[in-house]
Write a protein that holds these residues in place. Structure first.
Motif, PDB file in Angstrom:
ATOM      1  N   LEU A   4     -11.808  13.685   3.233  1.00 27.21           N
ATOM      2  CA  LEU A   4     -10.581  12.971   3.579  1.00 27.21           C
ATOM      3  C   LEU A   4      -9.758  12.660   2.329  1.00 27.21           C
ATOM      4  CD1 LEU A   4      -8.859  11.594   5.724  1.00 27.21           C
ATOM      5  CD2 LEU A   4     -10.270   9.549   5.473  1.00 27.21           C
ATOM      6  N   ALA A   5     -10.444  12.265   1.248  1.00 26.10           N
ATOM      7  CA  ALA A   5      -9.731  11.989  -0.010  1.00 26.10           C
ATOM      8  C   ALA A   5      -9.038  13.242  -0.518  1.00 26.10           C
ATOM      9  CB  ALA A   5     -10.709  11.452  -1.052  1.00 26.10           C
TER      10      ALA A   5
ATOM     11  N   GLN B 196      -2.026  14.967   3.339  1.00 27.39           N
ATOM     12  CA  GLN B 196      -2.422  15.164   4.726  1.00 27.39           C
ATOM     13  C   GLN B 196      -3.224  13.952   5.199  1.00 27.39           C
ATOM     14  OE1 GLN B 196      -4.622  18.819   4.792  1.00 27.39           O
ATOM     15  NE2 GLN B 196      -2.896  20.082   4.152  1.00 27.39           N
ATOM     16  N   ALA B 197      -3.276  13.766   6.523  1.00 28.09           N
ATOM     17  CA  ALA B 197      -4.020  12.662   7.137  1.00 28.09           C
ATOM     18  C   ALA B 197      -3.598  11.309   6.567  1.00 28.09           C
ATOM     19  CB  ALA B 197      -5.527  12.859   6.951  1.00 28.09           C
ATOM     20  N   VAL B 198      -2.294  11.138   6.358  1.00 34.64           N
ATOM     21  CA  VAL B 198      -1.776   9.883   5.821  1.00 34.64           C
ATOM     22  C   VAL B 198      -1.088   9.090   6.928  1.00 34.64           C
ATOM     23  CG1 VAL B 198      -1.486  10.803   3.501  1.00 34.64           C
ATOM     24  CG2 VAL B 198       0.394  10.979   5.137  1.00 34.64           C
ATOM     25  N   ILE B 199      -0.866   7.816   6.678  1.00 33.35           N
ATOM     26  CA  ILE B 199      -0.135   6.944   7.605  1.00 33.35           C
ATOM     27  C   ILE B 199       1.254   6.713   7.016  1.00 33.35           C
ATOM     28  CG2 ILE B 199      -0.059   4.664   8.677  1.00 33.35           C
ATOM     29  CD1 ILE B 199      -3.105   4.592   8.499  1.00 33.35           C
ATOM     30  N   LYS B 200       2.277   7.125   7.743  1.00 34.25           N
ATOM     31  CA  LYS B 200       3.648   7.038   7.256  1.00 34.25           C
ATOM     32  C   LYS B 200       4.207   5.638   7.513  1.00 34.25           C
ATOM     33  CE  LYS B 200       4.336  11.934   8.299  1.00 34.25           C
ATOM     34  NZ  LYS B 200       5.092  12.921   9.108  1.00 34.25           N
ATOM     35  N   VAL B 201       4.730   5.041   6.453  1.00 35.82           N
ATOM     36  CA  VAL B 201       5.148   3.639   6.495  1.00 35.82           C
ATOM     37  C   VAL B 201       6.651   3.526   6.266  1.00 35.82           C
ATOM     38  CG1 VAL B 201       4.901   1.391   5.384  1.00 35.82           C
ATOM     39  CG2 VAL B 201       2.903   2.861   5.674  1.00 35.82           C
TER      40      VAL B 201
ATOM     41  N   ALA C 167       1.363   4.284  -6.488  1.00 35.29           N
ATOM     42  CA  ALA C 167       0.554   4.351  -7.708  1.00 35.29           C
ATOM     43  C   ALA C 167      -0.927   4.534  -7.435  1.00 35.29           C
ATOM     44  CB  ALA C 167       0.765   3.081  -8.544  1.00 35.29           C
ATOM     45  N   ARG C 168      -1.351   4.327  -6.188  1.00 35.42           N
ATOM     46  CA  ARG C 168      -2.771   4.407  -5.859  1.00 35.42           C
ATOM     47  C   ARG C 168      -3.001   5.484  -4.804  1.00 35.42           C
ATOM     48  NH1 ARG C 168      -5.230  -0.725  -7.025  1.00 35.42           N
ATOM     49  NH2 ARG C 168      -7.107   0.067  -6.011  1.00 35.42           N
ATOM     50  N   THR C 169      -4.174   6.123  -4.877  1.00 32.60           N
ATOM     51  CA  THR C 169      -4.518   7.160  -3.904  1.00 32.60           C
ATOM     52  C   THR C 169      -5.749   6.782  -3.083  1.00 32.60           C
ATOM     53  OG1 THR C 169      -5.877   8.301  -5.556  1.00 32.60           O
ATOM     54  CG2 THR C 169      -3.565   8.976  -5.373  1.00 32.60           C
ATOM     55  N   ASP C 170      -6.209   5.535  -3.198  1.00 36.43           N
ATOM     56  CA  ASP C 170      -7.410   5.116  -2.481  1.00 36.43           C
ATOM     57  C   ASP C 170      -7.073   4.435  -1.155  1.00 36.43           C
ATOM     58  OD1 ASP C 170      -6.221   2.936  -3.637  1.00 36.43           O
ATOM     59  OD2 ASP C 170      -8.067   2.064  -4.441  1.00 36.43           O
TER      60      ASP C 170
END
Length: 467
Positions: A120-121, A128-133, A151-154
């Protein structure tokens, strides 16, 4: 919302069913215990049921955590469920045998969860597999939130657009369109209509509101009505960063929502447990590892002239100095040569690091790669100068240049391992190292120490950032 891979849930379900059911059935059968196959089936279904009850297969949860503690917690629940089933069925199975049969379920689930998390990471690094805000707020405050998310990818959140409130422009250059007025409109539905229009236009999955003078209280309440009636999720950013959710408590006063931020844990049972774990583990480690320590000491002594141990003053809790023990990994006089190598420093900030440091001996390079050079620090832990888990122990020269923010790292004892160890070690920038240490200082708990120690073994085996 970006979809996660479809194989996550079936792979996790099969792993849990087989990982619990098959070992239980085989082990009970080999031990000539009754009801081996039914017991295996019950164990597999019970383990899967615990995971379902804990929402581990939910779309929002699966793949998000790579921690050991959630799985361990679920495993203990499984033990309780099976113990009740064992008693209800009137079986007489030996407890050690049952525990041994259930260990594969714990281990296989951990392996599966980490594999899913890593996949997933990797997907999220490809957006991909992100939540659009969709961010809503006054430009200055909303800019800070979008910059922090970028700034973060976690995390899975990606800002795809923003609705500014009042005058001003977004410095981040994020896509904008609709704009809310600085004062509440006459029609309560006007704000919601503009935000909903932006959600549909940008394909956002949820709205993240950054409250401010122009958007709070009754206006925010009415905006939530419109969004929820339209089936759109609403999140509110309180402005806190690097504060664990474990320290946040919700409350109310006269209908006004309150968010309590609990102080960092410094007293009570948890620090006492940490002290007991530190001292007992250090003593046991020194006794069990004594033969290995002697072998390493001999290798250091025979590989290059000089003492076996390298003793260097470090700064501990509250700025108190102590002498830290390590196996010597550099040739004698290496500290005097550091000034000449200053131009070769590959690390920003206050630390000095070189991937190919000419002062490191051949045996020393291997010791650093395996972290064996740090084992004598168990003596420091036993003496109370250090802890098993904590911030990186700094040098006096580094502390002399600390800002008040960096000085907060010294609120607790430094550790043999910590968040910096399991997140890249020397590959981290100075700011990243400080941020991880501050996060540990503020959000420490006994269970987080256990989690860090369980992840340290993998970090040591991987060797990334060890030089």
């Amino acid at each position: 919302m970006g979809r996660k891979s479809r194989w996550y849930v079936p792979a996790s379900l099969i792993t849990d069913l087989v990982g619990a059911g098959v070992p239980v059935a085989l082990m009970l059968f080999a031990a000539h215990q009754p009801w081996a196959v039914p017991s295996g089936i019950f164990a597999g279904l019970a383990w899967t049921g615990v995971q379902l009850f804990r929402s581990r297969y939910a779309a929002r949860a699966i793949g998000e955590s790579r921690g050991t503690l959630p799985v361990l917690h679920d495993w203990f629940i499984l033990l309780g469920v099976l113990a009740m089933g064992h008693t209800a069925a009137g079986l007489r199975l030996r407890a050690p045998l049952c525990l041994a049969a259930l260990l594969p379920a714990l281990l296989l689930t951990l392996v599966c969860r980490k594999a899913v998390h890593r996949h997933l990471a990797a997907m999220r690094r490809r957006a991909q597999a992100v939540i659009k805000v969709l961010v809503v707020g006054e430009p200055t405050a909303a800019d800070g939130v979008t910059a922090h998310l970028a700034a973060r990818t976690d995390h899975p959140y990606v800002a795809v657009g923003a609705v500014p409130v009042g005058r001003g422009q977004f410095a981040s250059g994020i896509r904008t369109g609709e704009r809310l007025t600085a004062t509440a409109p006459e029609s309560p539905a006007e704000d919601a209509g503009l935000v909903i229009s932006a959600v549909h236009r940008l394909g956002a999955d949820l709205v993240l509101v950054v409250p401010g003078a122009a958007l709070s209280g009754e206006r925010l309440r009415r905006l939530s009505w419109g969004l929820h009636d339209a089936g759109i999720e609403l999140f509110v950013a309180p402005g806190l960063v690097e504060v664990s959710v474990k320290r946040l408590e919700t409350g109310s006063a006269g209908g006004m929502s309150l968010l309590r931020v609990a102080p960092p844990v410094r007293e009570g049972v948890q620090p006492l447990l940490k002290e007991v774990l530190d001292r007992s583990t250090a003593l046991l480690g020194l006794l069990v590892l004594a033969p290995a320590l002697l072998v390493v000491a001999a290798a250091v002594k025979l590989s290059s002239p000089g003492p076996v141990l390298y003793l260097r003053e470090r700064i501990g809790r509250a700025g108190r100095p102590f002498v830290m023990w390590k196996f010597r990994s550099m040739r004698v006089g290496a500290d005097d040569l550091q000034a000449a190598l200053a131009q070769e420093n590959e690390h920003d900030g206050l630390m000095f690091k070189m991937r190919r440091d000419p002062r490191v001996t051949r045996v020393g390079r291997w010791l650093r790669r395996t972290s064996l050079d740090e084992l004598p620090q168990l003596v420091n832990v036993l003496k109370g100068d250090m802890s098993l888990v904590g911030p990186r122990p700094p040098l006096a020269d580094e502390v002399a240049h600390y800002t008040p923010v960096e000085w907060r790292r010294l609120s607790v004892r430094p550790g043999m391992t910590g968040l910096w160890q399991i997140n890249g070690r020397s590959d981290l920038s100075w700011d990243e190292t400080v941020q991880l240490d501050l996060s540990y200082v503020d959000n420490w708990s006994f269970t987080s120490d256990v989690d860090v120690m369980s992840r340290t073994f993998r970090a040591v085996v991987d060797g990334r950032g060890a030089y």
